[in-house]
Write a protein that holds these residues in place. Structure first.
Motif, mmCIF file in Angstrom:
data_model
loop_
_atom_site.group_PDB
_atom_site.id
_atom_site.type_symbol
_atom_site.label_atom_id
_atom_site.label_comp_id
_atom_site.label_asym_id
_atom_site.label_seq_id
_atom_site.Cartn_x
_atom_site.Cartn_y
_atom_site.Cartn_z
ATOM 1 N N GLY A 173 0.789 -1.225 0.000
ATOM 2 C CA GLY A 173 0.000 0.000 0.000
ATOM 3 C C GLY A 173 0.827 1.284 0.000
ATOM 4 N N PHE A 174 0.116 2.398 -0.232
ATOM 5 C CA PHE A 174 0.697 3.735 -0.204
ATOM 6 C C PHE A 174 -0.231 4.651 0.590
ATOM 7 C CE2 PHE A 174 2.425 1.761 -3.941
ATOM 8 C CZ PHE A 174 3.701 2.274 -4.093
ATOM 9 N N PHE A 175 0.341 5.576 1.361
ATOM 10 C CA PHE A 175 -0.448 6.624 1.981
ATOM 11 C C PHE A 175 -0.879 7.615 0.902
ATOM 12 C CE2 PHE A 175 2.631 5.426 5.367
ATOM 13 C CZ PHE A 175 1.725 4.942 6.300
ATOM 14 N N SER A 176 -2.012 8.262 1.116
ATOM 15 C CA SER A 176 -2.469 9.292 0.185
ATOM 16 C C SER A 176 -2.431 10.648 0.881
ATOM 17 C CB SER A 176 -3.890 8.994 -0.316
ATOM 18 O OG SER A 176 -4.814 8.995 0.755
ATOM 19 N N VAL A 177 -1.986 11.657 0.145
ATOM 20 C CA VAL A 177 -1.903 13.024 0.680
ATOM 21 C C VAL A 177 -2.433 13.984 -0.377
ATOM 22 C CG1 VAL A 177 0.103 12.432 2.104
ATOM 23 C CG2 VAL A 177 0.448 13.424 -0.158
ATOM 24 N N ARG A 178 -2.795 15.172 0.059
ATOM 25 C CA ARG A 178 -3.269 16.211 -0.860
ATOM 26 C C ARG A 178 -2.335 17.410 -0.739
ATOM 27 N NH1 ARG A 178 -8.644 17.063 0.591
ATOM 28 N NH2 ARG A 178 -9.331 15.613 -1.025
ATOM 29 N N ASN A 179 -1.764 17.831 -1.878
ATOM 30 C CA ASN A 179 -0.841 18.960 -1.834
ATOM 31 C C ASN A 179 -1.610 20.286 -1.817
ATOM 32 O OD1 ASN A 179 -1.691 19.404 -4.461
ATOM 33 N ND2 ASN A 179 0.235 18.801 -5.409
ATOM 34 N N LEU A 180 -0.883 21.377 -1.834
ATOM 35 C CA LEU A 180 -1.507 22.698 -1.712
ATOM 36 C C LEU A 180 -2.336 23.066 -2.931
ATOM 37 C CD1 LEU A 180 1.481 24.656 -0.106
ATOM 38 C CD2 LEU A 180 -0.418 23.483 1.025
ATOM 39 N N ASP A 181 -2.114 22.384 -4.056
ATOM 40 C CA ASP A 181 -2.899 22.624 -5.269
ATOM 41 C C ASP A 181 -4.139 21.737 -5.336
ATOM 42 O OD1 ASP A 181 -1.060 24.500 -6.174
ATOM 43 O OD2 ASP A 181 0.180 22.978 -7.150
ATOM 44 N N GLY A 182 -4.368 20.930 -4.292
ATOM 45 C CA GLY A 182 -5.528 20.042 -4.273
ATOM 46 C C GLY A 182 -5.311 18.740 -5.015
ATOM 47 N N GLU A 183 -4.088 18.461 -5.428
ATOM 48 C CA GLU A 183 -3.774 17.248 -6.184
ATOM 49 C C GLU A 183 -3.512 16.090 -5.226
ATOM 50 O OE1 GLU A 183 -1.064 16.313 -10.136
ATOM 51 O OE2 GLU A 183 -0.289 17.659 -8.595
ATOM 52 N N SER A 213 5.593 0.653 -10.313
ATOM 53 C CA SER A 213 6.776 1.198 -10.987
ATOM 54 C C SER A 213 6.402 2.241 -12.033
ATOM 55 C CB SER A 213 7.581 0.072 -11.647
ATOM 56 O OG SER A 213 8.108 -0.811 -10.678
ATOM 57 N N GLY A 214 5.119 2.266 -12.437
ATOM 58 C CA GLY A 214 4.658 3.246 -13.410
ATOM 59 C C GLY A 214 4.266 4.571 -12.807
ATOM 60 N N LEU A 215 4.337 4.712 -11.476
ATOM 61 C CA LEU A 215 4.016 5.982 -10.831
ATOM 62 C C LEU A 215 5.051 7.044 -11.193
ATOM 63 C CD1 LEU A 215 3.080 4.577 -7.317
ATOM 64 C CD2 LEU A 215 1.499 5.713 -8.880
ATOM 65 N N GLU A 216 4.581 8.265 -11.354
ATOM 66 C CA GLU A 216 5.480 9.380 -11.684
ATOM 67 C C GLU A 216 6.049 9.967 -10.398
ATOM 68 O OE1 GLU A 216 5.374 13.813 -13.816
ATOM 69 O OE2 GLU A 216 3.605 12.506 -13.851
ATOM 70 N N LYS A 217 7.365 10.104 -10.333
ATOM 71 C CA LYS A 217 8.036 10.630 -9.152
ATOM 72 C C LYS A 217 7.989 12.155 -9.182
ATOM 73 C CE LYS A 217 11.027 6.604 -9.238
ATOM 74 N NZ LYS A 217 10.365 6.050 -10.461
ATOM 75 N N MET A 218 7.486 12.729 -8.090
ATOM 76 C CA MET A 218 7.306 14.173 -8.014
ATOM 77 C C MET A 218 8.337 14.848 -7.112
ATOM 78 S SD MET A 218 4.731 14.350 -9.992
ATOM 79 C CE MET A 218 4.230 16.058 -9.795
ATOM 80 N N GLY A 219 9.233 14.068 -6.519
ATOM 81 C CA GLY A 219 10.175 14.620 -5.557
ATOM 82 C C GLY A 219 9.563 14.640 -4.164
ATOM 83 N N GLY A 220 10.419 14.713 -3.163
ATOM 84 C CA GLY A 220 9.926 14.731 -1.798
ATOM 85 C C GLY A 220 9.256 13.430 -1.386
ATOM 86 N N SER A 221 9.664 12.306 -1.985
ATOM 87 C CA SER A 221 9.097 10.979 -1.717
ATOM 88 C C SER A 221 7.638 10.861 -2.136
ATOM 89 C CB SER A 221 9.227 10.615 -0.219
ATOM 90 O OG SER A 221 10.576 10.610 0.180
ATOM 91 N N LEU A 222 7.169 11.771 -2.980
ATOM 92 C CA LEU A 222 5.777 11.768 -3.427
ATOM 93 C C LEU A 222 5.662 11.195 -4.829
ATOM 94 C CD1 LEU A 222 4.715 15.296 -2.119
ATOM 95 C CD2 LEU A 222 4.208 13.077 -1.084
ATOM 96 N N LEU A 223 4.561 10.502 -5.072
ATOM 97 C CA LEU A 223 4.318 9.832 -6.345
ATOM 98 C C LEU A 223 2.956 10.230 -6.888
ATOM 99 C CD1 LEU A 223 5.440 6.350 -5.021
ATOM 100 C CD2 LEU A 223 6.800 7.806 -6.514
#
Length: 272
Positions: free
Chosen positions: A100-110, A191-201
């Motif tokens: 599993g992965f934790f889910s978070v919402r960034n400041l842009d609502g993504e 493995s197909g997740l896009e890496k956004m930096g800061g350990s976020l996908l």
């Protein structure tokens, strides 16, 4: 010989990418939730020199003559194997045992995803206490809502069981589920997740849609461990060996360029 120059150059470029990937692994050896990456390669086009025999009937040769034109990087694959759990004794630190992965919402609502469960608490705009990442992104529950608590909540008493149920002590000091469940998601191809930096996908078409463990049956449920974080799965010894192999491959390709250059120089000297 000009062909050999470009072929060897492609090998040097490919091995440089390999070294870059290994260096990134080593630099993130202590990054919580980081997953080891490896560079994958593929051969380039082949140039056909001969496929038919030189006899009068020009029959097809059993084995033709084709020369490869080098290699290039085809992908950089992340390996989502389980990392070692490190105890922190911090009530807002969590580690996932499973896929599993934790889910978070960034400041842009993504909506983004992460294996880094080193969370903190902050005051939300409505005055509640919010569980968030180190960047201030809100951590989401299984319904996609930020995990928050009333202002008078003692966060040291908040517990989360293996199934992700958020609990708080009742009058008898027994942990009681609050009805909220931490959002844990899986992907068909992580493995197909896009890496956004800061350990976020970020979810992509290659990763497939996020599958909510609380809603989709048939998934092997992940377990949440409170007071722990998941260390990187990078093995330094393996990476050092890979680095030596990549360095040797780079050197061999450079020697091939030197050899081709010497041959060209000798050919030019024939007319003198």
């Amino acid at each position: 010989m000009m062909r050999s120059l470009w072929t060897a150059a492609s090998g040097m470029i490919a091995q440089q990418t390999n070294v870059d990937t290994i260096s990134n692994n080593l630099s993130n050896v202590n990054t919580v939730g980081y997953k080891k990456e490896s560079a994958e390669f593929k051969s380039l086009l082949y140039q056909t020199i001969q496929t038919k025999s030189t006899s009068a009937n020009s029959e097809q040769k059993p084995i033709g003559a084709q020369v490869g034109l080098g290699t290039r990087n085809s992908s950089i694959t992340s390996h989502y194997t389980q990392g070692v759990f490190t105890s922190t004794s911090k009530s807002t630190d969590f580690a996932i045992e499973g896929n599993g992965f934790f889910s978070v919402r960034n400041l842009d609502g993504e909506i983004l995803y992460t294996r880094n469960g080193g969370f903190n608490v902050a005051m939300a705009a409505d005055g509640n206490i919010m569980l968030c990442t180190s960047e201030g992104f809100s951590v989401l529950d299984s319904e996609g809502n930020p995990i928050s608590f009333p202002p008078n909540t003692d966060m040291t008493k908040v517990t989360i069981d293996d199934d992700g149920n958020i609990c708080y002590p009742d009058e008898l000091n027994n942990p009681t589920p609050t009805g909220k469940v931490m959002g844990i998601y899986q992907f068909a191809n992580p493995s197909g997740l896009e890496k956004m930096g800061g350990s976020l996908l970020k979810e992509t078409a290659a990763s497939g849609e996020a599958m909510n463990e609380a809603e989709i049956e048939g998934l092997t449920k992940s377990k949440v461990k409170q007071g722990y974080v998941e260390s990187s799965n990078v093995q330094v010894v393996d990476e050092m060996v890979n680095l030596i192999v990549a360095q040797r491959a780079y050197e061999i390709n450079s020697k091939a360029i030197q050899a081709a250059d010497d041959m060209l120089q000798q050919a030019n000297n024939l007319k003198k």
